[in-house]
Design a protein around this motif. Structure first.
Motif, PDB file in Angstrom:
ATOM      1  N   LEU A 151      10.510   5.573  -8.371  1.00 38.17           N
ATOM      2  CA  LEU A 151      11.019   6.743  -7.643  1.00 38.17           C
ATOM      3  C   LEU A 151      10.093   7.934  -7.801  1.00 38.17           C
ATOM      4  CD1 LEU A 151      14.794   6.561  -8.687  1.00 38.17           C
ATOM      5  CD2 LEU A 151      13.735   5.648  -6.610  1.00 38.17           C
ATOM      6  N   PRO A 152       9.750   8.579  -6.693  1.00 40.00           N
ATOM      7  CA  PRO A 152      10.036   8.152  -5.319  1.00 40.00           C
ATOM      8  C   PRO A 152       8.971   7.176  -4.819  1.00 40.00           C
ATOM      9  CG  PRO A 152       8.923  10.271  -5.293  1.00 40.00           C
ATOM     10  CD  PRO A 152       9.108   9.908  -6.750  1.00 40.00           C
ATOM     11  N   THR A 153       9.363   6.285  -3.931  1.00 41.95           N
ATOM     12  CA  THR A 153       8.418   5.388  -3.271  1.00 41.95           C
ATOM     13  C   THR A 153       7.953   6.053  -1.972  1.00 41.95           C
ATOM     14  OG1 THR A 153       9.362   3.350  -4.174  1.00 41.95           O
ATOM     15  CG2 THR A 153       8.132   3.170  -2.118  1.00 41.95           C
ATOM     16  N   PRO A 154       6.639   6.260  -1.798  1.00 41.90           N
ATOM     17  CA  PRO A 154       6.168   6.967  -0.597  1.00 41.90           C
ATOM     18  C   PRO A 154       6.664   6.380   0.716  1.00 41.90           C
ATOM     19  CG  PRO A 154       4.396   6.779  -2.194  1.00 41.90           C
ATOM     20  CD  PRO A 154       5.542   5.965  -2.739  1.00 41.90           C
TER      21      PRO A 154
ATOM     22  N   THR B 256       0.801  -1.228   0.000  1.00 41.35           N
ATOM     23  CA  THR B 256       0.000   0.000   0.000  1.00 41.35           C
ATOM     24  C   THR B 256       0.835   1.279   0.000  1.00 41.35           C
ATOM     25  OG1 THR B 256      -0.185  -0.121   2.421  1.00 41.35           O
ATOM     26  CG2 THR B 256      -1.983  -1.072   1.120  1.00 41.35           C
ATOM     27  N   THR B 257       2.120   1.202   0.354  1.00 44.93           N
ATOM     28  CA  THR B 257       2.956   2.409   0.321  1.00 44.93           C
ATOM     29  C   THR B 257       3.947   2.370  -0.854  1.00 44.93           C
ATOM     30  OG1 THR B 257       4.503   1.424   1.912  1.00 44.93           O
ATOM     31  CG2 THR B 257       2.775   2.857   2.788  1.00 44.93           C
ATOM     32  N   GLY B 258       3.658   1.494  -1.823  1.00 40.66           N
ATOM     33  CA  GLY B 258       4.499   1.401  -3.004  1.00 40.66           C
ATOM     34  C   GLY B 258       3.863   2.064  -4.216  1.00 40.66           C
ATOM     35  N   VAL B 259       4.631   2.207  -5.286  1.00 37.35           N
ATOM     36  CA  VAL B 259       4.162   2.897  -6.483  1.00 37.35           C
ATOM     37  C   VAL B 259       3.101   2.092  -7.227  1.00 37.35           C
ATOM     38  CG1 VAL B 259       4.871   3.866  -8.712  1.00 37.35           C
ATOM     39  CG2 VAL B 259       6.316   4.177  -6.700  1.00 37.35           C
ATOM     40  N   TYR B 260       3.250   0.749  -7.275  1.00 39.26           N
ATOM     41  CA  TYR B 260       2.247  -0.067  -7.970  1.00 39.26           C
ATOM     42  C   TYR B 260       0.842   0.259  -7.470  1.00 39.26           C
ATOM     43  CZ  TYR B 260       5.606  -3.577  -9.872  1.00 39.26           C
ATOM     44  OH  TYR B 260       6.583  -4.242 -10.560  1.00 39.26           O
ATOM     45  N   TYR B 261       0.701   0.356  -6.159  1.00 36.16           N
ATOM     46  CA  TYR B 261      -0.624   0.566  -5.561  1.00 36.16           C
ATOM     47  C   TYR B 261      -1.180   1.938  -5.936  1.00 36.16           C
ATOM     48  CZ  TYR B 261      -4.273   0.515  -1.935  1.00 36.16           C
ATOM     49  OH  TYR B 261      -5.466   0.554  -1.259  1.00 36.16           O
ATOM     50  N   VAL B 262      -0.322   2.949  -5.861  1.00 34.81           N
ATOM     51  CA  VAL B 262      -0.760   4.307  -6.188  1.00 34.81           C
ATOM     52  C   VAL B 262      -1.118   4.420  -7.669  1.00 34.81           C
ATOM     53  CG1 VAL B 262      -0.068   6.734  -6.250  1.00 34.81           C
ATOM     54  CG2 VAL B 262       0.627   5.299  -4.322  1.00 34.81           C
ATOM     55  N   LEU B 263      -0.238   3.936  -8.531  1.00 39.02           N
ATOM     56  CA  LEU B 263      -0.483   4.018  -9.971  1.00 39.02           C
ATOM     57  C   LEU B 263      -1.642   3.114 -10.380  1.00 39.02           C
ATOM     58  CD1 LEU B 263       0.628   5.458 -12.463  1.00 39.02           C
ATOM     59  CD2 LEU B 263       2.127   3.483 -12.843  1.00 39.02           C
TER      60      LEU B 263
ATOM     61  N   THR C 274      20.637   4.885 -11.023  1.00 39.39           N
ATOM     62  CA  THR C 274      21.035   5.919 -10.067  1.00 39.39           C
ATOM     63  C   THR C 274      19.802   6.498  -9.396  1.00 39.39           C
ATOM     64  OG1 THR C 274      22.962   6.532 -11.403  1.00 39.39           O
ATOM     65  CG2 THR C 274      22.192   8.144  -9.790  1.00 39.39           C
ATOM     66  N   ILE C 275      19.875   6.639  -8.082  1.00 35.25           N
ATOM     67  CA  ILE C 275      18.860   7.393  -7.349  1.00 35.25           C
ATOM     68  C   ILE C 275      19.437   8.789  -7.162  1.00 35.25           C
ATOM     69  CG2 ILE C 275      17.474   7.563  -5.249  1.00 35.25           C
ATOM     70  CD1 ILE C 275      17.904   4.550  -4.842  1.00 35.25           C
ATOM     71  N   ALA C 276      18.959   9.727  -7.954  1.00 34.35           N
ATOM     72  CA  ALA C 276      19.482  11.085  -7.889  1.00 34.35           C
ATOM     73  C   ALA C 276      19.219  11.692  -6.513  1.00 34.35           C
ATOM     74  CB  ALA C 276      18.849  11.942  -8.975  1.00 34.35           C
ATOM     75  N   LYS C 277      20.122  12.551  -6.077  1.00 37.85           N
ATOM     76  CA  LYS C 277      20.038  13.083  -4.722  1.00 37.85           C
ATOM     77  C   LYS C 277      18.786  13.917  -4.477  1.00 37.85           C
ATOM     78  CE  LYS C 277      23.084  17.024  -5.769  1.00 37.85           C
ATOM     79  NZ  LYS C 277      24.377  17.676  -5.426  1.00 37.85           N
ATOM     80  N   ASN C 278      18.196  14.456  -5.557  1.00 35.79           N
ATOM     81  CA  ASN C 278      16.997  15.272  -5.352  1.00 35.79           C
ATOM     82  C   ASN C 278      15.733  14.428  -5.162  1.00 35.79           C
ATOM     83  OD1 ASN C 278      17.171  14.488  -8.156  1.00 35.79           O
ATOM     84  ND2 ASN C 278      15.562  15.967  -8.614  1.00 35.79           N
ATOM     85  N   VAL C 279      15.808  13.116  -5.432  1.00 34.01           N
ATOM     86  CA  VAL C 279      14.622  12.259  -5.294  1.00 34.01           C
ATOM     87  C   VAL C 279      14.195  12.170  -3.835  1.00 34.01           C
ATOM     88  CG1 VAL C 279      13.714   9.918  -5.566  1.00 34.01           C
ATOM     89  CG2 VAL C 279      15.127  10.923  -7.368  1.00 34.01           C
ATOM     90  N   TYR C 280      15.149  11.893  -2.954  1.00 30.59           N
ATOM     91  CA  TYR C 280      14.846  11.754  -1.526  1.00 30.59           C
ATOM     92  C   TYR C 280      15.609  12.778  -0.679  1.00 30.59           C
ATOM     93  CZ  TYR C 280      12.837   7.135  -2.669  1.00 30.59           C
ATOM     94  OH  TYR C 280      12.097   6.094  -3.176  1.00 30.59           O
ATOM     95  N   ASP C 281      16.200  13.772  -1.329  1.00 33.30           N
ATOM     96  CA  ASP C 281      16.984  14.792  -0.626  1.00 33.30           C
ATOM     97  C   ASP C 281      18.130  14.149   0.157  1.00 33.30           C
ATOM     98  OD1 ASP C 281      17.675  17.363   0.116  1.00 33.30           O
ATOM     99  OD2 ASP C 281      16.376  17.386   1.879  1.00 33.30           O
TER     100      ASP C 281
END
Length: 312
Positions: free
Chosen positions: A194-197, A36-43, A234-241
């Protein structure tokens, strides 16, 4: 990212009910998603809403599941009609490998976006690499999930026995995040967009107490054993600060359906992905990655005839 989850839940409103009765009438579709806190569920919630608005005679429900492997099993059993899955799990399914002893009758609608493997460890655990997970308490994801498949392969690629060298817990993302907050885990593995809630929540709640583990060190062994389905990411630094970019391993996601699904319906589903992509982007930004050029590239999972007709 709480707003993203709320948006996904909003789109699930009114999509419940007796699926068996609706399915008999050919009206309701079940979409197998993930935690429920993943992208699959939201999308998936957004996709369900768009189906109800744009495919005459159909409504859809996004179902929370353990994700990839379970989703394919649900498709084959007839418990779900549409499913999100990682490409490595889907490749195993159509070739009868890994969790699947025989080839499974699934077909692809589209290649969607890339998942990124996200390994997060507490800073106090001293974990700086996958090999450092030896002797640690690690969540490898929900049973029969794509995350579990990747997590076990990651550990083996680092020379670890998943059953002997770590204290393994098979938890979904919400439970894994809570266990880290409670001090009951040293690390978690997650494969998601990205990002995963849930990961955002973890990094915000435990700011300075958890950090990503880079994965570039195990990628060569992963590719040598399992092929090019695993790619550098790569997980860019701006994705999760985060203080800097993080090297990771990416795997593409597919939308799949039963081999025997009505080609006209599959063609409508495929068209919807592109004609309503702007609406899906409002639900989660990963929908921007769905491209007409890449969508048909689902090998080794065959495209469904309905999707093939749409792509021409």
């Amino acid at each position: 990212m709480t707003a993203l989850v709320a948006a996904g839940l909003l789109f699930l409103t009114g999509c419940g009910g007796d699926r068996s009765a609706d399915q008999a009438a050919g009206k309701r579709l079940s979409i197998a998603t993930g935690n429920t806190t993943g992208v699959y569920y939201v999308l998936g919630g957004g996709l369900a809403d768009q189906i109800g608005k744009n495919i005459p005679g159909y409504q859809a429900t996004a179902e929370a599941t353990g994700a990839s492997v379970e989703n394919i099993q649900r498709i084959v059993r007839g418990d779900s009609d549409i499913a999100f899955t990682l490409a490595d799990s889907a490749a195993d399914a159509v070739t009868g490998r890994g969790a699947f002893t025989t080839p499974q009758p699934i077909r692809a609608v589209a290649r969607l976006y890339d998942n990124h493997t996200q390994v997060v460890a507490t800073t106090g655990s001293g974990v700086k690499s996958v090999a450092d997970l030896r002797g640690k308490r690690v969540s490898t994801g929900s049973p029969n999930s794509g995350t579990e498949v990747i997590a076990l392969r990651l550990l083996k690629a680092a020379g670890l026995d998943p059953e002997e060298d770590v204290t393994r817990q098979s938890l979904g993302l919400p439970e894994s995040v809570q266990a880290l907050k409670d001090g009951d885990l040293d690390a978690l593995v997650w494969s998601g967009g990205l990002p995963t809630p849930g990961i955002t929540d973890l990094l915000t709640s435990l700011s300075g107490q958890v950090a990503f583990v880079p994965l570039d060190g195990v990628l060569p062994a992963m590719r040598a054993e399992h092929g090019s389905v695993y790619a550098p990411g790569t997980i860019a630094k701006n994705v999760y600060d985060t203080p800097s970019d993080v090297s990771t391993i990416s795997v593409t996601n597919l939308l799949v359906v039963p081999e025997k699904m009505d080609p006209a319906l599959v063609e409508s589903l495929t068209r919807l992905l592109f004609e309503r992509r702007a609406e899906l982007e409002k639900i989660h930004p990963v929908a921007r990655e769905i491209s007409r050029d890449n969508a048909p590239k689902t090998e080794p999972v065959p495209l469904h005839d309905g999707a093939r007709k749409y792509y021409g």
